[in-house]
Each structure stands twice: as structure tokens, then as C-alpha cells.
Design a protein around this motif. Structure first.
Motif, PDB file in Angstrom:
ATOM      1  N   GLU A 188     -48.684  11.213 -62.030  1.00  0.00           N
ATOM      2  CA  GLU A 188     -47.565  10.739 -61.216  1.00  0.00           C
ATOM      3  C   GLU A 188     -47.303  11.681 -60.039  1.00  0.00           C
ATOM      4  O   GLU A 188     -46.975  11.224 -58.939  1.00  0.00           O
ATOM      5  N   LYS A 191     -49.813  10.937 -57.290  1.00  0.00           N
ATOM      6  CA  LYS A 191     -49.467   9.750 -56.520  1.00  0.00           C
ATOM      7  C   LYS A 191     -48.336  10.042 -55.532  1.00  0.00           C
ATOM      8  O   LYS A 191     -48.316   9.506 -54.423  1.00  0.00           O
ATOM      9  N   ASP A 196     -55.000   9.637 -54.609  1.00  0.00           N
ATOM     10  CA  ASP A 196     -55.440   8.663 -55.599  1.00  0.00           C
ATOM     11  C   ASP A 196     -56.119   9.416 -56.746  1.00  0.00           C
ATOM     12  O   ASP A 196     -57.055  10.198 -56.502  1.00  0.00           O
TER      13      ASP A 196
END
Length: 285
Positions: A188, A191, A196
Motif C-alpha cells: 500500500e 502505491k 506499481d
């Protein structure tokens, strides 16, 4: 009485300008002076890149610069290529080995007589032409290591970092953000930083927290490097480069555009100034 007729000069190759004392007109037969022979020299230049600084939440909080010493564009490709091939060759163990016909087991007896059978002569069943025979020109244990100068290797790393700086970001220290190892939380965070998880990324930090190592080790596309493990292959293989502020300062200090001769000259000037101050006689006052 026989008379000798001298052939015309046009068919005599000894009369060519190659063997004459005259200087030939073609440049193919002239040797250039030593001053005109090009020499391979590696010139360096400073590469300044501006990188965004992101917080742990992914918001941009500022900008910083990455100032590295880079090879000239004409020689940069050769310097990096030599550095990566040297690293890959030095990683080879060189333990591959095959057996020759003298080392393979069996084949001591002659299969059939030399004469009277009408067959091709054969002295052993372990010939390289038969299954189970020896190997011709097969690999043997050898040392694949290649020597490279320390300055050249450092220049290759700094050149690769400078060329990949366009895909780099700086993240604030996040070692204490992970209270326990959790790969999901690390994905997380990737991101939020615009990375990516399926892309190849390289993290460079001076110190890596244990929870960070445990949270990122299951991500196959991620490499967590320190000054001790920094290598050229992971830099070139990564799609994204992530630095911490401490790691960026380390790169600017070690691989930056730093000239030791200037510092030596400054130290000599300072030493001369101190000596002059000591030798000066006291003032009249």
C-alpha cells in the motif's frame, strides 16, 4: 648472340612507389605522427538532477538534488558496459567440468579386432563419437574473475545512477512507520508513492529497519540495497529508484562531483597560512 630486352617499367612491381624512397601520394602508406594518434581518455562531468521528496503518505513535501559524477556521453556506454560485464564475470563460480576420453570410466578393452572383420577400426567404446564417451573441448574449472580499477567501477555506478535519476524519487525516513512486519502495508505504501508493485524497483537506504526488511522480502520485484550491497546490475535492472534522504546524501558525498586535489590544495594553503602566522614576529604594540 642473344640480346636481353629490359621489360617496361609499368610491369615491374619493384619500381612501384612502395619500394621507392619517394613518399607515396596515398595516405594509406603514410604513418601518422604520434601527436595525431587518438588516445582513449575518460572525461567526466557533473550531472545535476532534481528529485521530488515524498512523505510516507505520498504527498510531495519538497524537492532535492542529486549531483553525481558522470562519464562523457561518448564513453559512458563503454564504462557502464565494462562495469556490468566485470560484475557478472566475477559472480561466475567456474566449477563446470566435463570428462575427456582419458578420464571417462571404461573403454580399456578393444571392442573388436583391427583386421579381418571389414569394419572400421575402433580402439575404445569411450570415444567421443559414441554415447557415453568423453567430451571434446568441454568446460573445465577456471577462474572467470576480471580486474577493474576502483575509480572506473565507481564511475560506472555513478553514471548509471545519473542516467536513471529521471525515474527516481526521495521518500522520507519510514523505518519507524512499520510497527510489525506486514507485506500488505508495504505494498500500500508503494502505491501511495506512485510505484506499481509489479514493476522492478530499487530502494537505497543507509540503514534498513528489521520490520522493513521482513515486510518487503516477499516482494519479488523489489531490491533493498545499502551502501555495502549497492551494485550496478540492480541499478540498471530497476524501473524505479527510491532513495531516502540519508541515502541521497551518501550518494552525493561518495559518488558526487568531488575533487580531492582541490581539497589537498586548500589544506596546503591552510597549512602555509598557519605556519606564516606562527613565524611572524610580535607586533610593536
Amino acid at each position: 648472340m642473344a640480346t636481353f630486352i629490359q621489360p617496361p617499367s609499368s610491369i615491374s612491381f619493384l619500381s612501384s612507389s612502395i619500394f621507392s624512397n619517394k613518399t607515396p601520394s596515398s595516405s594509406l602508406f603514410t604513418k601518422p605522427p604520434k601527436s595525431h594518434i587518438p588516445k582513449f581518455t575518460i572525461t567526466t562531468r557533473s550531472e545535476l538532477a532534481t528529485l521530488p521528496v515524498l512523505s510516507f503518505d505520498g504527498t510531495q513535501v519538497g524537492e532535492t538534488t542529486l549531483n553525481l559524477k558522470s562519464a562523457h556521453p561518448d564513453t559512458a556506454r563503454a564504462v557502464v558496459h565494462r562495469g556490468i560485464t566485470t560484475d557478472l564475470n566475477n559472480k561466475r563460480r567456474g566449477t563446470a567440468s566435463t570428462l575427456t576420453r582419458a578420464e571417462v570410466r571404461g573403454g580399456g578393452k578393444k571392442p573388436f579386432p583391427q583386421k579381418k572383420l571389414g569394419r572400421a577400426r575402433r580402439g575404445s567404446q569411450r570415444t567421443p563419437l559414441r554415447p557415453g564417451g568423453g567430451v571434446v573441448f568441454g568446460p573445465k574449472p577456471r577462474d572467470w574473475s576480471v580486474k577493474i580499477n576502483k575509480k572506473e567501477k565507481r564511475l560506472a555506478i555513478s553514471t548509471a545512477l545519473a542516467s536513471a535519476a529521471v525515474n527516481g524519487i526521495v521518500v522520507e525516513e519510514f523505518g519507524g512507520k512499520f510497527e510489525k512486519p506486514k507485506t500488505k502495508e508495504f505494498i500500500e505504501a508503494l502505491k501511495r508513492w506512485g510505484i506499481d508493485p509489479k514493476e522492478k524497483s530499487m530502494f537505497f537506504m543507509t540503514e534498513v529497519d528489521d520490520n522493513v526488511v521482513l515486510s518487503s522480502r516477499n516482494i519479488g520485484t523489489l531490491k533493498m540495497l545499502t551502501p555495502r550491497t549497492l551494485n550496478l546490475f540492480d541499478i540498471l535492472n530497476a524501473d524505479k529508484l527510491v532513495f531516502t534522504q540519508a541515502g541521497l546524501d551518501y550518494l552525493n558525498e561518495v559518488y558526487g562531483d568531488y575533487d580531492e586535489e582541490d581539497d589537498d590544495d586548500e589544506e596546503e594553503d591552510n597549512e602555509g597560512t598557519e605556519a606564516a602566522e606562527i613565524v611572524l614576529p610580535p607586533s610593536d604594540a
